[in-house]
Write a protein that holds these residues in place. Structure first.
Motif, PDB file in Angstrom:
ATOM      1  N   LEU A 206       0.879  -1.162   0.000  1.00  0.00           N
ATOM      2  CA  LEU A 206       0.000   0.000   0.000  1.00  0.00           C
ATOM      3  C   LEU A 206       0.917   1.213   0.000  1.00  0.00           C
ATOM      4  CD1 LEU A 206      -2.904   1.088   0.090  1.00  0.00           C
ATOM      5  CD2 LEU A 206      -2.735   1.102   2.589  1.00  0.00           C
ATOM      6  N   LEU A 207       0.780   2.048  -1.023  1.00  0.00           N
ATOM      7  CA  LEU A 207       1.761   3.076  -1.332  1.00  0.00           C
ATOM      8  C   LEU A 207       1.121   4.460  -1.341  1.00  0.00           C
ATOM      9  CD1 LEU A 207       4.552   3.917  -2.818  1.00  0.00           C
ATOM     10  CD2 LEU A 207       3.286   3.447  -4.930  1.00  0.00           C
ATOM     11  N   VAL A 208       1.705   5.392  -0.585  1.00  0.00           N
ATOM     12  CA  VAL A 208       1.372   6.807  -0.713  1.00  0.00           C
ATOM     13  C   VAL A 208       2.520   7.474  -1.447  1.00  0.00           C
ATOM     14  CG1 VAL A 208       1.192   8.995   0.528  1.00  0.00           C
ATOM     15  CG2 VAL A 208      -0.144   7.037   1.275  1.00  0.00           C
ATOM     16  N   GLU A 209       2.216   8.183  -2.531  1.00  0.00           N
ATOM     17  CA  GLU A 209       3.293   8.762  -3.328  1.00  0.00           C
ATOM     18  C   GLU A 209       2.780   9.928  -4.166  1.00  0.00           C
ATOM     19  OE1 GLU A 209       6.436   9.943  -4.430  1.00  0.00           O
ATOM     20  OE2 GLU A 209       6.750   8.035  -3.373  1.00  0.00           O
ATOM     21  N   HIS A 210       3.614  10.975  -4.280  1.00  0.00           N
ATOM     22  CA  HIS A 210       3.287  12.125  -5.124  1.00  0.00           C
ATOM     23  C   HIS A 210       3.904  12.008  -6.516  1.00  0.00           C
ATOM     24  CE1 HIS A 210       1.104  14.641  -2.294  1.00  0.00           C
ATOM     25  NE2 HIS A 210       2.014  14.383  -1.370  1.00  0.00           N
ATOM     26  N   ASN A 211       4.835  11.082  -6.687  1.00  0.00           N
ATOM     27  CA  ASN A 211       5.456  10.877  -7.996  1.00  0.00           C
ATOM     28  C   ASN A 211       4.466  10.134  -8.886  1.00  0.00           C
ATOM     29  OD1 ASN A 211       6.949   9.771 -10.197  1.00  0.00           O
ATOM     30  ND2 ASN A 211       8.846   9.926  -9.014  1.00  0.00           N
ATOM     31  N   MET A 212       3.743  10.895  -9.719  1.00  0.00           N
ATOM     32  CA  MET A 212       2.676  10.301 -10.521  1.00  0.00           C
ATOM     33  C   MET A 212       3.197   9.323 -11.560  1.00  0.00           C
ATOM     34  SD  MET A 212      -0.269  11.188  -9.423  1.00  0.00           S
ATOM     35  CE  MET A 212       0.510  10.980  -7.812  1.00  0.00           C
ATOM     36  N   ARG A 213       4.407   9.555 -12.043  1.00  0.00           N
ATOM     37  CA  ARG A 213       4.978   8.620 -13.015  1.00  0.00           C
ATOM     38  C   ARG A 213       5.166   7.247 -12.381  1.00  0.00           C
ATOM     39  NH1 ARG A 213      10.070   7.559 -15.371  1.00  0.00           N
ATOM     40  NH2 ARG A 213      11.093   8.776 -13.756  1.00  0.00           N
ATOM     41  N   MET A 214       5.661   7.244 -11.144  1.00  0.00           N
ATOM     42  CA  MET A 214       5.821   5.982 -10.428  1.00  0.00           C
ATOM     43  C   MET A 214       4.464   5.346 -10.144  1.00  0.00           C
ATOM     44  SD  MET A 214       7.331   5.249  -6.595  1.00  0.00           S
ATOM     45  CE  MET A 214       9.069   5.256  -7.019  1.00  0.00           C
ATOM     46  N   VAL A 215       3.533   6.142  -9.631  1.00  0.00           N
ATOM     47  CA  VAL A 215       2.210   5.618  -9.280  1.00  0.00           C
ATOM     48  C   VAL A 215       1.542   4.964 -10.484  1.00  0.00           C
ATOM     49  CG1 VAL A 215      -0.140   6.304  -8.633  1.00  0.00           C
ATOM     50  CG2 VAL A 215       1.813   7.165  -7.334  1.00  0.00           C
ATOM     51  N   MET A 216       1.523   5.665 -11.602  1.00  0.00           N
ATOM     52  CA  MET A 216       0.817   5.180 -12.784  1.00  0.00           C
ATOM     53  C   MET A 216       1.495   3.961 -13.409  1.00  0.00           C
ATOM     54  SD  MET A 216      -1.886   6.959 -13.087  1.00  0.00           S
ATOM     55  CE  MET A 216      -2.568   8.475 -12.408  1.00  0.00           C
ATOM     56  N   SER A 217       2.809   3.848 -13.237  1.00  0.00           N
ATOM     57  CA  SER A 217       3.531   2.764 -13.896  1.00  0.00           C
ATOM     58  C   SER A 217       3.508   1.459 -13.115  1.00  0.00           C
ATOM     59  CB  SER A 217       4.979   3.178 -14.154  1.00  0.00           C
ATOM     60  OG  SER A 217       5.681   3.365 -12.939  1.00  0.00           O
ATOM     61  N   LEU A 218       3.412   1.520 -11.781  1.00  0.00           N
ATOM     62  CA  LEU A 218       3.551   0.269 -11.023  1.00  0.00           C
ATOM     63  C   LEU A 218       2.304  -0.152 -10.253  1.00  0.00           C
ATOM     64  CD1 LEU A 218       3.974   1.128  -7.813  1.00  0.00           C
ATOM     65  CD2 LEU A 218       6.292   1.595  -8.566  1.00  0.00           C
ATOM     66  N   SER A 219       1.301   0.725 -10.126  1.00  0.00           N
ATOM     67  CA  SER A 219       0.133   0.394  -9.302  1.00  0.00           C
ATOM     68  C   SER A 219      -0.881  -0.457 -10.057  1.00  0.00           C
ATOM     69  CB  SER A 219      -0.556   1.678  -8.819  1.00  0.00           C
ATOM     70  OG  SER A 219       0.336   2.495  -8.107  1.00  0.00           O
ATOM     71  N   HIS A 220      -1.413  -1.452  -9.378  1.00  0.00           N
ATOM     72  CA  HIS A 220      -2.531  -2.216  -9.926  1.00  0.00           C
ATOM     73  C   HIS A 220      -3.850  -1.472  -9.727  1.00  0.00           C
ATOM     74  CE1 HIS A 220       0.351  -5.596  -8.750  1.00  0.00           C
ATOM     75  NE2 HIS A 220       0.345  -5.565 -10.060  1.00  0.00           N
ATOM     76  N   ASP A 221      -3.908  -0.683  -8.661  1.00  0.00           N
ATOM     77  CA  ASP A 221      -5.146   0.015  -8.309  1.00  0.00           C
ATOM     78  C   ASP A 221      -4.761   1.306  -7.609  1.00  0.00           C
ATOM     79  OD1 ASP A 221      -8.029  -0.175  -8.369  1.00  0.00           O
ATOM     80  OD2 ASP A 221      -7.967  -0.312  -6.197  1.00  0.00           O
ATOM     81  N   ILE A 222      -5.544   2.357  -7.827  1.00  0.00           N
ATOM     82  CA  ILE A 222      -5.231   3.672  -7.263  1.00  0.00           C
ATOM     83  C   ILE A 222      -6.464   4.236  -6.571  1.00  0.00           C
ATOM     84  CG2 ILE A 222      -4.450   6.020  -7.771  1.00  0.00           C
ATOM     85  CD1 ILE A 222      -3.179   4.838 -10.365  1.00  0.00           C
ATOM     86  N   LEU A 223      -6.280   4.682  -5.337  1.00  0.00           N
ATOM     87  CA  LEU A 223      -7.326   5.337  -4.553  1.00  0.00           C
ATOM     88  C   LEU A 223      -6.986   6.818  -4.459  1.00  0.00           C
ATOM     89  CD1 LEU A 223      -9.746   5.298  -2.489  1.00  0.00           C
ATOM     90  CD2 LEU A 223      -8.027   4.789  -0.727  1.00  0.00           C
ATOM     91  N   VAL A 224      -7.925   7.683  -4.851  1.00  0.00           N
ATOM     92  CA  VAL A 224      -7.687   9.123  -4.837  1.00  0.00           C
ATOM     93  C   VAL A 224      -8.505   9.760  -3.717  1.00  0.00           C
ATOM     94  CG1 VAL A 224      -7.601  11.226  -6.208  1.00  0.00           C
ATOM     95  CG2 VAL A 224      -7.460   9.001  -7.353  1.00  0.00           C
TER      96      VAL A 224
END
Length: 256
Positions: A206-224
């Protein structure tokens, strides 16, 4: 399959200010799930509630099928929840090896008297913990720094050290609070590779991150989150196209 983490109707208030507001979501075993949102959205408060630092005002948190929202932090750690921190929590006057061993000690079973009298059981356990710590340092390229004080490491190396310390407890759920924050482009990419590799080997993240490039490239699911409430949830493509997310966090352009 039962989710490894189930957050239900979670609310947290501080002196009348609502930091997290009626939030529900799940994390499936083997998933990388990201939580994004602006500063003040409630991300760190959410992590603190899952880890046991902060008690929810209302709602429940279940881990591996059992409620944990009333358990202290050390009990949750023993059950298999480990975390890193937004602001580095490295013991700078301890050696790199000792820092990792701090995390490994949550798996220990020798009691206080065993430690005081250095029993054979305690000595064997200490050897095992040391071997575990050395193996993690080798895995992350810090083996040659084992006897240095942690304060002598670069910022990026401290980030990796904190991750190694969390993994020393042999968790089944890893909470990463802004692991790429403050890292230059190349080191942030390396951190992303480490997270993906951990996940491929079975770690739920479970990842909190502001680096959107990282978030979009490695996440299976994103909660906003926004103001403590969920405004969107889904895979990268779903989140990218959500109007509120585009307007509030990612900008209007396709490049964002």
């Amino acid at each position: 399959m039962t989710p490894i983490l189930d957050v239900s109707d979670l609310t947290c208030q501080f002196a009348g200010v609502t930091a997290v507001d009626d939030l529900s979501f799940t994390v499936d075993r083997g998933q990388i799930k990201a939580v994004i949102g602006p500063n003040g959205a409630g991300k760190s408060t959410l992590f603190n509630m899952i880890a046991g630092v902060t008690r929810p005002t209302t709602g429940t948190i279940s881990f591996d099928g059992s409620r944990i929202d009333a358990l202290p932090t050390f009990r949750r750690a023993r059950l298999g929840i480990a975390r890193t921190f937004q602001n580095l929590q490295v013991f700078q006057e301890m050696t790199v090896l000792e820092n990792v061993m701090v995390g490994a000690h949550t798996t220990g079973r020798a009691g206080t008297m065993s430690a005081i009298f250095a029993t054979l059981r305690q000595q064997a356990e200490e050897r095992d913990l040391t071997e575990t710590a050395h193996a993690l340092l080798t895995r992350f390229g810090l083996a040659d720094k084992a006897q240095l004080k942690a304060g002598a490491l670069s910022f990026g190396q401290m980030k990796v050290l904190e991750l190694a310390r969390a993994l020393a407890s042999d968790p089944s759920l890893l909470l990463l609070d802004e692991p790429a924050a403050g890292l230059p482009h190349g080191e942030a990419d390396r951190m992303g590779e480490i997270i993906v590799d951990l996940n491929r080997n079975g770690m739920t993240v479970l990842l909190v991150e502001h680096n959107m490039r990282m978030v979009m490239s490695l996440s299976h699911d994103i909660l906003v989150l926004n103001n403590g409430r969920r405004i969107a949830e889904g895979d990268a493509d779903t989140v990218r196209q959500h109007p509120e997310v585009l307007a509030a966090y990612l900008g209007e352009s396709e490049d964002a």
